[in-house]
Enzyme design. Structure first.
Site, PDB file in Angstrom:
ATOM      1  N   GLN A 161       1.819  10.211   5.172  1.00  0.00           N
ATOM      2  CA  GLN A 161       3.009   9.688   5.873  1.00  0.00           C
ATOM      3  C   GLN A 161       3.509  10.640   6.956  1.00  0.00           C
ATOM      4  O   GLN A 161       4.563  10.397   7.541  1.00  0.00           O
ATOM      5  CB  GLN A 161       4.142   9.413   4.872  1.00  0.00           C
ATOM      6  CG  GLN A 161       3.811   8.385   3.806  1.00  0.00           C
ATOM      7  CD  GLN A 161       3.706   6.959   4.347  1.00  0.00           C
ATOM      8  OE1 GLN A 161       4.000   6.677   5.512  1.00  0.00           O
ATOM      9  NE2 GLN A 161       3.291   6.032   3.498  1.00  0.00           N
ATOM     10  N   HIS A 187       3.348  10.279  -4.424  1.00  0.00           N
ATOM     11  CA  HIS A 187       2.630   9.011  -4.567  1.00  0.00           C
ATOM     12  C   HIS A 187       1.672   9.163  -5.756  1.00  0.00           C
ATOM     13  O   HIS A 187       1.193  10.269  -6.029  1.00  0.00           O
ATOM     14  CB  HIS A 187       1.845   8.774  -3.272  1.00  0.00           C
ATOM     15  CG  HIS A 187       1.169   7.453  -3.172  1.00  0.00           C
ATOM     16  ND1 HIS A 187      -0.067   7.211  -3.731  1.00  0.00           N
ATOM     17  CD2 HIS A 187       1.535   6.302  -2.566  1.00  0.00           C
ATOM     18  CE1 HIS A 187      -0.424   5.969  -3.474  1.00  0.00           C
ATOM     19  NE2 HIS A 187       0.536   5.387  -2.764  1.00  0.00           N
ATOM     20  N   ASP A 215      -0.597  16.283   1.175  1.00  0.00           N
ATOM     21  CA  ASP A 215      -0.834  14.851   1.345  1.00  0.00           C
ATOM     22  C   ASP A 215      -0.114  14.454   2.639  1.00  0.00           C
ATOM     23  O   ASP A 215       1.111  14.329   2.667  1.00  0.00           O
ATOM     24  CB  ASP A 215      -0.271  14.095   0.127  1.00  0.00           C
ATOM     25  CG  ASP A 215      -0.252  12.585   0.349  1.00  0.00           C
ATOM     26  OD1 ASP A 215      -0.543  12.127   1.469  1.00  0.00           O
ATOM     27  OD2 ASP A 215       0.087  11.868  -0.610  1.00  0.00           O
ATOM     28  N   LYS A 231      -2.899   4.045   8.326  1.00  0.00           N
ATOM     29  CA  LYS A 231      -1.463   4.231   8.552  1.00  0.00           C
ATOM     30  C   LYS A 231      -1.193   4.801   9.939  1.00  0.00           C
ATOM     31  O   LYS A 231      -0.050   4.987  10.331  1.00  0.00           O
ATOM     32  CB  LYS A 231      -0.873   5.159   7.492  1.00  0.00           C
ATOM     33  CG  LYS A 231      -0.909   4.562   6.082  1.00  0.00           C
ATOM     34  CD  LYS A 231      -0.179   5.465   5.118  1.00  0.00           C
ATOM     35  CE  LYS A 231      -0.547   5.228   3.674  1.00  0.00           C
ATOM     36  NZ  LYS A 231      -0.023   4.007   3.104  1.00  0.00           N
ATOM     37  N   CYS A 244       4.158   2.763  -5.380  1.00  0.00           N
ATOM     38  CA  CYS A 244       3.243   3.746  -6.015  1.00  0.00           C
ATOM     39  C   CYS A 244       3.934   5.085  -6.222  1.00  0.00           C
ATOM     40  O   CYS A 244       3.312   6.154  -6.079  1.00  0.00           O
ATOM     41  CB  CYS A 244       1.957   3.931  -5.207  1.00  0.00           C
ATOM     42  SG  CYS A 244       1.018   2.422  -5.051  1.00  0.00           S
TER      43      CYS A 244
HETATM   44  N1  C6P Z   1       1.244   4.521   0.492  1.00  0.00           N
HETATM   45  C1  C6P Z   1       2.864   2.749   0.718  1.00  0.00           C
HETATM   46  O1  C6P Z   1       3.180   1.567   0.866  1.00  0.00           O
HETATM   47  P1  C6P Z   1      -4.321   5.262   0.677  1.00  0.00           P
HETATM   48  O2  C6P Z   1      -4.015   4.070  -0.155  1.00  0.00           O
HETATM   49  O3  C6P Z   1      -5.407   6.127   0.063  1.00  0.00           O
HETATM   50  O4  C6P Z   1      -4.564   4.947   2.116  1.00  0.00           O
HETATM   51  O5  C6P Z   1      -2.969   6.150   0.700  1.00  0.00           O
HETATM   52  C2  C6P Z   1      -2.372   6.552  -0.490  1.00  0.00           C
HETATM   53  C3  C6P Z   1      -1.091   7.262  -0.200  1.00  0.00           C
HETATM   54  C4  C6P Z   1      -1.023   8.616  -0.469  1.00  0.00           C
HETATM   55  N2  C6P Z   1       0.089   9.330  -0.199  1.00  0.00           N
HETATM   56  C5  C6P Z   1       1.177   8.761   0.325  1.00  0.00           C
HETATM   57  C6  C6P Z   1       2.363   9.607   0.632  1.00  0.00           C
HETATM   58  C7  C6P Z   1       1.185   7.394   0.606  1.00  0.00           C
HETATM   59  O6  C6P Z   1       2.276   6.839   1.124  1.00  0.00           O
HETATM   60  C8  C6P Z   1       0.026   6.623   0.318  1.00  0.00           C
HETATM   61  C9  C6P Z   1       0.010   5.144   0.548  1.00  0.00           C
HETATM   62  C10 C6P Z   1       1.398   3.120   0.776  1.00  0.00           C
HETATM   63  O7  C6P Z   1       3.710   3.627   0.559  1.00  0.00           O
HETATM   64  C11 C6P Z   1       0.583   2.232  -0.092  1.00  0.00           C
HETATM   65  S1  C6P Z   1       0.945   2.435  -1.808  1.00  0.00           S
END
Ligand code: C6P
Length: 417
Positions: A212, A131, A209, A235, A374
């Protein structure tokens, strides 16, 4: 079922009763089928009520007041930290730093540990499936500090090329490996235990990270031996605006603070300041109190249901969805097979643009995401500008998958695929 009801066995209909948003019509006469969980999950009554109770009954700042309301808020806020410590099996509550989310957690590591430790000649290894939040913070810092970022490529089945990682670790002066646990596009569950062992063998630290992974499977940061583990509350059925950075205590103790302000100091004089103990050294200013408390309730809910059971339920849904999606003529799902995959199915549907697919599905009550999610470098590698993505969670059912397939067949007719 009320918000107080405890669900002892995995009963998806009982789970659904706790999520009020799932019972509304998306369009007149069309029920909502929410398949955009990788972007953000829905919230159960238990979390909604926790936010409501905080604002109705004990809204006050934390760590600051001697009055009863502030004590109640502080106790609930710190109680959430203890719940999260237990949920990920950190060895101390001092290792749980509240942030705004995964993005901020990764930036915190880059701007503190990275800024203090990375120099020209050093290498940070990431992957091409990351991401943007696990690429851009390192690029920003590399431009300033002069270290190099190398990316692990992926194999045709959407898994990481582990031989390439071994070669990179052997040939380079690697200081950090920073990698996603589960891909938000391919769904690939990366072998993070093996990555951590290999990185530690050459003296590199590892940041995972977990945005997910933690919503969907049990996480034990000590068993993983992760140096840092970043995730977002929204999430995992928690509120937006709150996330966590887990870090091994020794690393966090050695790291300088990032943001300066109230609560992160031990003393402030005009000549200079000293820092508070962990975790407060990294929590400057008034935190997201209601959201942290809400996240604690989300963790209670997930724990009560059982992360093993949630994972098993989602695996059933994902396997079923992959089987059914591959039946649809002209449709290609990206990523590995269900045995190596989380609850994500990103796909291309003939030459229909992903945004058109998402719009047609939305008209039939089905919420999916379309775009690059992203993960532009990954889409470039896949040679597609955008994908449509269905992602599943604890309240989804196989009949919702059936509805998705039916809607895709309708789209196929509309677009003559
Ligand atoms: N992915 C998706 O629709 P935040 O925005 O900080 O809560 O998370 C960022 C982020 C970081 N790592 C991974 C693997 C992610 O999937 C995400 C967020 C969302 O896939 C929004 S772009």
């Amino acid at each position: 079922m009320t918000a107080d009801t405890q669900i002892k066995t995995y009963d998806v209909e009982a789970v659904r009763q706790n999520f009020p948003i799932l019972h509304q019509e998306h369009h007149p006469g069309v029920p909502l089928i929410y398949l955009d969980n990788a972007a953000s999950s829905q919230k159960p009554l238990q979390v909604i009520e926790a936010l409501d109770n905080y604002y109705r009954l004990y809204n006050a700042n934390v760590h600051r007041g001697i009055h009863k309301l502030s004590e109640a808020a502080t106790s609930a806020y710190e109680g959430a930290r203890l719940k999260i410590r237990k949920f990920i099996n950190a060895s101390s509550k001092r290792e749980i730093i509240f942030t705004r989310g995964t993005t901020e957690s990764i930036n915190l590591v880059a701007q503190t540990w990275g800024r203090a430790n990375l120099k020209p000649g050093d290498v940070v290894i990431s992957t091409i499936m990351e991401h943007h939040s696990n690429i851009v913070p390192w690029q920003i810092l590399a431009a300033e500090k002069g270290f190099t970022i190398r990316y692990i490529p992926i194999l045709p089945d959407g898994t990481l090329d582990m031989e390439a990682l071994t070669a990179l670790l052997r040939s380079e002066s690697v200081k950090l490996v920073t990698v996603m646990h589960v891909s938000n596009v391919l769904g690939t569950i990366n072998p993070v235990e093996e990555i951590i062992q290999k990185a530690h063998a050459v003296g590199a630290l590892v940041l995972i990270d977990g945005a997910q992974s933690i919503p969907h499977m049990p996480i034990d940061v000590q068993a993983l031996d992760a140096d840092f583990f970043a995730f977002s509350g929204h999430k995992m059925i928690g509120p937006t605006g709150v996330g966590v950075l887990y870090g091994k205590r020794a690393h966090l103790e050695a790291m300088p603070p990032w943001m300066g302000g109230g609560d992160m100091i031990s003393s402030v004089r005009l000549e200079g300041s000293t820092w508070n103990d962990l975790p407060y050294k990294f929590e400057a200013g008034t935190p997201a109190i209601a959201e942290v408390i809400g996240l604690g309730h989300a963790v209670d809910y997930l724990t009560e249901l059982g992360m093993d059971k949630i994972h098993a339920h989602e695996q059933t849904i994902t396997e079923y969805a992959l089987d059914r999606l591959t039946e649809v003529p002209g449709l290609t799902v990206f990523g590995p097979d269900a045995s190596k995959k989380g609850a994500v199915a990103a796909f291309q549907f003939g030459d229909i643009h992903a945004h058109d697919v998402a719009q047609l599905l939305d008209a039939q009550g089905i919420a999916v995401r379309a775009g690059h999610h992203c993960a532009m470098p990954l889409h470039e590698h896949l040679k597609v500008s955008a994908t449509a993505r269905a992602s599943f969670y604890l309240y989804n059912t196989t009949s919702e998958v059936d509805a998705l397939i039916e809607a895709l067949y309708k789209a196929r007719k509309t677009f003559n695929v």
